[in-house]
Design a protein around this motif. Structure first.
Motif, short mmCIF file in Angstrom:
data_model
loop_
_atom_site.label_atom_id
_atom_site.label_comp_id
_atom_site.label_asym_id
_atom_site.label_seq_id
_atom_site.Cartn_x
_atom_site.Cartn_y
_atom_site.Cartn_z
N SER A 117 0.95 -1.27 0.37
CA SER A 117 -0.21 -0.30 0.38
C SER A 117 1.04 1.68 -0.39
CB SER A 117 -1.28 0.14 1.48
OG SER A 117 -1.22 1.40 1.26
N GLU A 118 0.83 2.54 -1.26
CA GLU A 118 1.28 3.54 -0.88
C GLU A 118 0.69 4.16 0.44
OE1 GLU A 118 1.39 4.96 -5.10
OE2 GLU A 118 1.52 3.39 -6.00
N THR A 119 1.38 5.36 0.63
CA THR A 119 0.40 5.96 2.14
C THR A 119 0.28 7.35 2.03
OG1 THR A 119 2.80 5.54 2.90
CG2 THR A 119 1.18 4.10 3.58
N CYS A 120 1.07 7.69 0.88
CA CYS A 120 0.89 9.07 0.21
C CYS A 120 -0.76 9.84 0.77
CB CYS A 120 0.79 10.04 -1.13
SG CYS A 120 2.32 9.09 -1.57
N SER A 121 -0.49 11.26 1.35
CA SER A 121 -1.89 11.98 1.63
C SER A 121 -1.92 12.63 0.76
CB SER A 121 -1.55 13.13 2.78
OG SER A 121 -0.74 13.72 2.59
N ALA A 122 -2.81 13.37 0.45
CA ALA A 122 -3.45 14.60 -0.11
C ALA A 122 -2.36 15.66 -0.62
CB ALA A 122 -4.95 15.45 -0.39
N TYR B 126 3.66 13.60 0.17
CA TYR B 126 4.65 11.87 -0.13
C TYR B 126 3.97 11.17 1.24
CZ TYR B 126 5.44 13.05 -4.70
OH TYR B 126 6.04 13.00 -6.32
N VAL B 127 4.76 12.15 2.30
CA VAL B 127 4.78 11.22 3.58
C VAL B 127 3.45 12.02 4.12
CG1 VAL B 127 5.64 11.45 6.19
CG2 VAL B 127 7.23 11.23 3.46
N THR B 128 2.58 10.75 4.65
CA THR B 128 1.64 11.10 5.20
C THR B 128 1.12 11.59 6.88
OG1 THR B 128 -1.23 10.49 5.47
CG2 THR B 128 0.53 8.48 6.22
N ASP B 129 0.58 11.69 7.58
CA ASP B 129 0.50 12.21 9.05
C ASP B 129 -0.59 11.42 10.07
OD1 ASP B 129 -1.78 13.26 8.40
OD2 ASP B 129 -1.12 15.20 10.17
N SER B 130 -1.09 11.14 10.72
CA SER B 130 -1.91 9.81 11.27
C SER B 130 -2.92 9.97 10.59
CB SER B 130 -1.81 9.67 12.92
OG SER B 130 -0.18 8.85 12.92
N GLY C 50 -4.09 9.44 6.99
CA GLY C 50 -3.45 8.66 6.67
C GLY C 50 -4.09 7.36 7.68
N GLY C 51 -5.32 7.61 8.80
CA GLY C 51 -6.48 6.69 9.34
C GLY C 51 -7.68 7.44 8.26
N THR C 52 -7.72 8.68 7.70
CA THR C 52 -8.64 9.02 6.76
C THR C 52 -8.52 7.93 5.63
OG1 THR C 52 -9.06 11.30 8.33
CG2 THR C 52 -9.81 11.43 6.07
#
Length: 392
Positions: free
Chosen positions: A66-71, A74-78, A81-83
């Motif tokens: 799974s790629e975990t980027c946010s909107a 490139y590095v998401t926060d919790s 990421g949870g959303t």
């Protein structure tokens, strides 16, 4: 002989097809969504290399990425990421349960409720933390814990077990949210003994943080019972019933898998259309942030206890799907270059490249009904859509 061989081949083919039909096409009635906060490949490696026995991960027949980027990073926060894992939408870092436009999103938990399924949340952190909050709340900052607690009272979950009493009772608006929950028909428990012993079909356990996870050795802080607990309605009711024994019936190292077992017992009762249970193992993230090699290994061993317990449940209830993944990786965790003696895994040492999150892909493990749907490379936002489709 030739005729016999043909008949035998047909029989084998039919048997294989029947088996595949059962394994590959059984619709999951129940879904368990296990999220390891900060659990990347380094964390999983720390478990596999430190255990002589088979781990729960090795029992999973299906593995994905799974790629975990946010909107917006490139590095998401919790929260973001949870959303993504809860709603199928990538949002901006800092946002929780809302899209980049700040509009409330609908989570898997809410969709499961609309399908008539019972729902539950079990975490070894506060119930208002980012990952559980993404399944019922909508705010533009995780710091809005009082608002998240208020939204929790409106979540309609059947069972929830975690910590974080302060956000429910020590509030600027002076509202006792335990009273709100009780008015809505919940039994509210503030100690582990009551959670274990209850026969309630609808309850919330808000425990002391010391009951739900070990103290991080490299942290100078530790949680204690919230100030003011003695004046909240849940505490007064417990006192009036003579239930003031706060003896811990479980070590924190055993909490998560026992809490999951309790929640499953509650959820499966009367669940004609099944249930959806979200579980978060949150403290992996903390050991990554603190670059704590020993703590990370021990935490992953505790995670494995929970994973094995959930796998055992799926084995007994084959109409259940278990999906395991992470919201992001923390610490840039890797296995350090160090010689070791045969059968001496305690010599394992981890190294870290950061005290923050990374954008490294994370594993996806699936077990049970329709697990094969999770083989491949996904964006984090794709997983909820797959789960929703299977639940329908």
């Amino acid at each position: 002989m030739k005729k016999y061989s043909i008949h035998f081949a047909i029989l084998v083919a039919v048997t294989i097809l029947s088996s595949c039909t059962l394994e590959c096409y059984r619709k999951p009635k129940n879904v368990i969504y296990l999220i390891g906060d900060g659990m990347g490949f380094g964390a999983v490696s720390s478990l596999l290399l430190s255990m002589d026995e088979e781990t729960g991960f090795e029992q999973a027949p299906v593995i994905g990425l799974s790629e975990t980027c946010s909107a917006n990073n490139y590095v998401t926060d919790s929260p973001a990421g949870g959303t993504a894992l809860a709603t199928g939408t990538r949002t901006c870092n800092g946002f929780l349960g809302v899209g980049p436009d700040s509009v409330q999103l609908e989570s898997l938990l809410k969709k499961a409720q609309k399908m008539g399924k019972k729902t539950g949340i079990v975490v070894n952190t506060t119930l208002t933390e980012a990952t559980p909050g993404a399944f019922y709340a909508g705010v533009t900052s995780r710091k809005e814990s009082y608002k998240i607690a208020e939204q929790f009272t409106e979540s309609d979950v059947d069972v929830a077990i975690g910590a974080g009493l302060s956000a429910f009772i020590n509030r600027p608006d002076s509202v006792d949210m335990t009273a709100v929950l009780i008015e809505k028909g919940y039994d509210v428990y503030l100690d582990w003994k009551s959670v274990l012993n209850t026969e309630s079909d609808k309850f919330v356990g808000i425990l002391d943080m010391g009951d739900v996870h070990r103290r991080n050795k490299k942290s100078n802080t530790t949680a204690s019972a919230a100030d003011g607990a003695e004046v909240c309605l849940a505490a007064r009711l417990a006192a009036s019933e003579g239930n003031t024994d706060t003896t811990r019936f479980s070590e924190p190292t055993e909490y998560l898998h026992k809490a999951c077992t309790k929640a499953l017992t509650v959820l499966e009762k009367g669940a004609s259309k099944g249930f959806f249970l979200m579980v978060e193992s949150a403290i992996i993230d903390g050991y990554g942030h603190n670059n704590d090699s020993e703590g990370m290994i021990e935490e992953m061993k505790e995670f494995d206890q929970t994973l094995k317990a959930l796998i055992a449940y799926v084995d007994e209830h084959p109409n259940t799907l278990l999906v395991v993944t992470a919201d992001h990786e923390t610490g840039g965790t890797g296995v350090a270059y160090k010689s070791h003696e045969v059968n001496q895994p305690e010599g394992l040492h981890l190294n870290f490249s950061t005290k923050g999150h990374t954008g490294t892909i994370v594993p996806v493990f699936a077990y049970g009904a329709r697990a094969k749907k999770f083989s491949g490379i996904f964006q984090n936002k794709e997983l909820p859509g797959i789960i929703e489709g299977l639940m329908r």
